[in-house]
Design a protein around this motif. Structure first.
Motif, PDB file in Angstrom:
ATOM      1  N   GLU A  64       0.826  -1.204   0.000  1.00 31.22           N
ATOM      2  CA  GLU A  64       0.000   0.000   0.000  1.00 31.22           C
ATOM      3  C   GLU A  64       0.864   1.259   0.000  1.00 31.22           C
ATOM      4  O   GLU A  64       0.600   2.214  -0.736  1.00 31.22           O
ATOM      5  CB  GLU A  64      -0.917  -0.012   1.226  1.00 31.22           C
ATOM      6  CG  GLU A  64      -1.900   1.134   1.256  1.00 31.22           C
ATOM      7  CD  GLU A  64      -2.904   0.995   2.391  1.00 31.22           C
ATOM      8  OE1 GLU A  64      -3.451   2.034   2.822  1.00 31.22           O
ATOM      9  OE2 GLU A  64      -3.130  -0.130   2.846  1.00 31.22           O
ATOM     10  N   GLU A  65       1.907   1.263   0.837  1.00 31.01           N
ATOM     11  CA  GLU A  65       2.794   2.425   0.894  1.00 31.01           C
ATOM     12  C   GLU A  65       3.581   2.579  -0.402  1.00 31.01           C
ATOM     13  O   GLU A  65       3.844   3.701  -0.854  1.00 31.01           O
ATOM     14  CB  GLU A  65       3.764   2.294   2.073  1.00 31.01           C
ATOM     15  CG  GLU A  65       3.109   2.189   3.439  1.00 31.01           C
ATOM     16  CD  GLU A  65       2.362   3.445   3.837  1.00 31.01           C
ATOM     17  OE1 GLU A  65       2.635   4.517   3.258  1.00 31.01           O
ATOM     18  OE2 GLU A  65       1.482   3.356   4.721  1.00 31.01           O
ATOM     19  N   ARG A  98       2.689   1.976  -3.425  1.00 31.51           N
ATOM     20  CA  ARG A  98       1.898   2.626  -4.467  1.00 31.51           C
ATOM     21  C   ARG A  98       2.084   4.141  -4.409  1.00 31.51           C
ATOM     22  O   ARG A  98       2.291   4.797  -5.439  1.00 31.51           O
ATOM     23  CB  ARG A  98       0.413   2.297  -4.288  1.00 31.51           C
ATOM     24  CG  ARG A  98       0.023   0.857  -4.549  1.00 31.51           C
ATOM     25  CD  ARG A  98      -1.457   0.676  -4.231  1.00 31.51           C
ATOM     26  NE  ARG A  98      -1.907  -0.696  -4.313  1.00 31.51           N
ATOM     27  CZ  ARG A  98      -2.370  -1.270  -5.418  1.00 31.51           C
ATOM     28  NH1 ARG A  98      -2.437  -0.575  -6.535  1.00 31.51           N
ATOM     29  NH2 ARG A  98      -2.778  -2.524  -5.411  1.00 31.51           N
ATOM     30  N   ARG A  99       1.997   4.678  -3.197  1.00 30.11           N
ATOM     31  CA  ARG A  99       2.111   6.126  -3.034  1.00 30.11           C
ATOM     32  C   ARG A  99       3.544   6.599  -3.302  1.00 30.11           C
ATOM     33  O   ARG A  99       3.761   7.606  -3.977  1.00 30.11           O
ATOM     34  CB  ARG A  99       1.694   6.520  -1.622  1.00 30.11           C
ATOM     35  CG  ARG A  99       0.240   6.226  -1.292  1.00 30.11           C
ATOM     36  CD  ARG A  99      -0.151   6.891   0.020  1.00 30.11           C
ATOM     37  NE  ARG A  99      -1.533   6.607   0.368  1.00 30.11           N
ATOM     38  CZ  ARG A  99      -1.913   5.868   1.391  1.00 30.11           C
ATOM     39  NH1 ARG A  99      -0.997   5.341   2.171  1.00 30.11           N
ATOM     40  NH2 ARG A  99      -3.180   5.663   1.654  1.00 30.11           N
ATOM     41  N   ALA A 138       4.611   9.009  -6.352  1.00 29.14           N
ATOM     42  CA  ALA A 138       5.200  10.319  -6.082  1.00 29.14           C
ATOM     43  C   ALA A 138       6.555  10.459  -6.765  1.00 29.14           C
ATOM     44  O   ALA A 138       6.888  11.526  -7.304  1.00 29.14           O
ATOM     45  CB  ALA A 138       5.337  10.530  -4.578  1.00 29.14           C
ATOM     46  N   GLU A 176      -9.779   4.989  -2.369  1.00 32.37           N
ATOM     47  CA  GLU A 176      -9.137   6.234  -1.927  1.00 32.37           C
ATOM     48  C   GLU A 176      -9.039   7.178  -3.120  1.00 32.37           C
ATOM     49  O   GLU A 176      -7.952   7.469  -3.618  1.00 32.37           O
ATOM     50  CB  GLU A 176      -7.754   5.937  -1.347  1.00 32.37           C
ATOM     51  CG  GLU A 176      -7.158   7.058  -0.523  1.00 32.37           C
ATOM     52  CD  GLU A 176      -5.831   6.650   0.114  1.00 32.37           C
ATOM     53  OE1 GLU A 176      -5.481   7.278   1.121  1.00 32.37           O
ATOM     54  OE2 GLU A 176      -5.171   5.727  -0.394  1.00 32.37           O
ATOM     55  N   ALA A 210      -6.414  10.084  -3.650  1.00 36.88           N
ATOM     56  CA  ALA A 210      -4.983   9.790  -3.603  1.00 36.88           C
ATOM     57  C   ALA A 210      -4.179  10.462  -4.717  1.00 36.88           C
ATOM     58  O   ALA A 210      -3.102  11.019  -4.457  1.00 36.88           O
ATOM     59  CB  ALA A 210      -4.747   8.280  -3.612  1.00 36.88           C
ATOM     60  N   ARG A 232      -3.477  13.917  -3.714  1.00 39.01           N
ATOM     61  CA  ARG A 232      -2.610  14.004  -2.534  1.00 39.01           C
ATOM     62  C   ARG A 232      -1.142  13.754  -2.882  1.00 39.01           C
ATOM     63  O   ARG A 232      -0.252  14.411  -2.349  1.00 39.01           O
ATOM     64  CB  ARG A 232      -3.046  12.989  -1.471  1.00 39.01           C
ATOM     65  CG  ARG A 232      -4.494  13.066  -1.048  1.00 39.01           C
ATOM     66  CD  ARG A 232      -4.789  14.287  -0.235  1.00 39.01           C
ATOM     67  NE  ARG A 232      -6.180  14.287   0.232  1.00 39.01           N
ATOM     68  CZ  ARG A 232      -6.753  15.321   0.815  1.00 39.01           C
ATOM     69  NH1 ARG A 232      -6.064  16.436   1.021  1.00 39.01           N
ATOM     70  NH2 ARG A 232      -8.013  15.270   1.200  1.00 39.01           N
ATOM     71  N   ASP A 233      -0.902  12.769  -3.770  1.00 37.06           N
ATOM     72  CA  ASP A 233       0.492  12.418  -4.055  1.00 37.06           C
ATOM     73  C   ASP A 233       1.067  13.170  -5.256  1.00 37.06           C
ATOM     74  O   ASP A 233       2.206  12.946  -5.646  1.00 37.06           O
ATOM     75  CB  ASP A 233       0.656  10.911  -4.235  1.00 37.06           C
ATOM     76  CG  ASP A 233      -0.149  10.327  -5.397  1.00 37.06           C
ATOM     77  OD1 ASP A 233      -0.360  11.028  -6.395  1.00 37.06           O
ATOM     78  OD2 ASP A 233      -0.552   9.160  -5.308  1.00 37.06           O
TER      79      ASP A 233
END
Length: 270
Positions: A68-69, A71-72, A76, A129, A132, A135-136
């Protein structure tokens, strides 16, 4: 601890496929090299990320969290590199996120007619989400369905989308022309996924299996994921979902403002 982005990409590929061979093919590396990189990452993090057997690969709790982390983090990093390249080329780019089943093509065409010199990209917004990509940094604007966390975002209402009941064709209610809210009383409804990273495809696969009851989904999602082993029935009387345009609350880019104005006119007219 500094994470090696290359190892993180390798891990993300294995986590997506849950298969070392297919992940290695997609990465254009050999399976032994991939396996060594994953073991090195586990050693750096001092925890097991995968459970390996002769027949299957599964994520541990730590592996699911890292997936999950990742992906972000990777999104980014890719966005940052693209911005660096665009800056070197003197290019301005607009990226727009969209929820499954919502269409931004008309808005992008109208914007491109006004700004043919500006490249545009689209970014799928994950259904669990949807904010997302804003956000990223992958997207500057988004066409989304509520609910989502709109903290720090500016949202402009577009309209409302009706919802339909989605159920397997073998369900006793599937032969009805439509359902009523009372028909759903006492019927098991499909709730949030056990895993936040479950895809929409997985959600509909579980619905078709008959193990997840009935789901109420926006009609655009039903059209996007149509399959013959599922029935999609209207349920007059249930509330729809609101669709909105969203961007960062403090965004001041004139180009982005022009897209928002163009998209507002185009999408409301659709």
């Amino acid at each position: 601890m500094d994470l090696d982005l290359r190892k993180l990409r390798y891990f993300a590929a294995v986590a997506e496929h849950l298969h070392f061979g297919r992940a290695a093919e997609g990465l254009y590396i050999t399976q032994p090299v991939l396996s060594r990189q994953i073991k090195a990452l586990e050693a750096e993090l001092e925890c097991a990320l995968l459970v390996r057997t002769t027949r299957a690969v599964a994520l541990t709790a730590a592996g699911a969290q890292l997936h999950e982390e990742a992906r972000r983090l990777l999104a980014a990093a890719d966005t940052a590199l693209r911005r660096v390249r665009d800056a070197d080329l003197g290019t301005r780019r607009l990226a727009v996120a969209f929820s499954p089943g919502l269409h931004v093509a008309d808005a992008l065409r109208a914007f491109a007619a006004r700004h043919p010199e500006v490249p545009t990209d689209v970014v799928p917004a994950p259904w669990w989400e949807p904010d997302a990509p804003l956000r990223d940094g992958r997207a500057q604007a988004a066409y989304l369905r509520r609910p989502f966390d709109d903290t720090g975002l500016r949202t402009v209402p577009i309209g409302h989308e009706r919802r339909v009941a989605c159920l397997p064709v073998t369900h006793p209610l599937a032969s009805r022309a439509h359902l009523t809210p009372e028909d759903l009383d006492g019927v098991e409804r499909s709730g949030p996924p056990i895993r936040r990273t479950a895809s929409a495809e997985e959600k509909f696969e579980l619905l078709a299996s008959g193990t997840r009851g009935i789901a109420l989904v926006p009609v655009g999602v039903a059209h996007a994921y149509y399959r013959p082993d599922l029935a999609y029935l209207d349920v007059p009387g249930i509330p729809g979902v609101q669709t909105v345009l969203a961007t960062h609350a403090h965004a001041r880019d004139p180009l982005l403002r022009d897209f928002m104005d163009t998209a507002l006119t185009t999408l409301r007219a659709a």
